[in-house]
Motif scaffolding. Structure first.
Motif: not given
Length: 223
Positions: A71-74, A76-82, A147-153
């Motif tokens: 489950v990905s993060g929601a 920038n509030v709730v982190g992911p779960t694996m 979670y939040d931003d995975p791809g900017t950099k």
């Protein structure tokens, strides 16, 4: 005398009938009461027979398959779960997730968790992530959650490395996109275990972020 005798007789009949009706209702009530615990026990027995699936999947996995849920993060509030084989590996409750990309490596033969890491793409972890991905061997399964931003950099080299693991969307992963993925080396085609959602102000569920993604399934054991 005859009238009074008749009245006494009728009163006696009424009393007998009333008593009989009361006794019958009392017996029926007690029978129902005695049977109630058996009914409760039967219902409990049936509920206990419900099959508990690993990681809470909608159905059990066959033999020689591993169960997983990502489950990905929601926002920038709730982190992911694996979760893998009913083991919760990363989650906000365990306090071991971070913004950017959260990755778990699993032994594809035994199902044992090998390592778990978070890479913050804001703080210069791109070089660390690239080195990490290059060391993944062919007998490993790779689980990824954004979670939040995975791809900017994210660099082009990192995108290519994820593509070699079977990703069809790493090439277009961008600012605040949602992404969940399970892949491995030496796949004959793209991985069937991937979901991707673009950050789009017109369709975002959250203010500035798309909705979270859930990915679950049964991945075959490497033999």
């Amino acid at each position: 005398m005859r009238l009074s005798g008749l009245l006494r007789f009728l009163a006696l009949i009424f009393a007998v009938v009333s008593t009989w009706l009361f006794i019958r209702e009392y017996i029926n009530f007690n029978i129902k009461t005695l049977r109630l615990p058996r009914w409760i026990g039967s219902a409990h027995k049936n509920s206990s027979q419900l099959v508990k699936t690993k990681c809470g999947l909608s159905k059990s996995c066959p033999d020689n398959f591993f169960a997983f849920k990502i489950v990905s993060g929601a926002a920038n509030v709730v982190g992911p779960t694996m979760c893998f084989e009913d083991q919760m590996i990363m989650s906000p409750v365990k306090n071991n997730v971070g913004r950017g990309l959260n990755i778990v490596l699993v032994d594809g033969t035994k199902g044992a968790v090998l390592t778990q890491k978070s890479f913050d793409m804001y703080s210069g972890d791109a070089s660390l992530l690239e080195k990490f991905l290059k060391e993944i061997s062919g007998d490993m399964l790779v689980l990824v959650a954004s979670y939040d931003d995975p791809g900017t950099k994210m660099t082009e080299e990192i995108r290519k490395l994820f593509s070699t693991l079977g990703s069809a969307h790493a090439e277009q992963l961008g600012f605040r996109d949602s992404w969940v993925f399970l892949g491995a080396q030496n796949l004959q085609s793209k991985s069937p275990f991937e979901q991707f959602l673009k950050n789009n102000p017109e369709t975002n569920k959250y203010d500035g972020w798309p909705e979270l993604l859930e990915l679950e399934g049964c991945v075959p054991r490497k033999v």
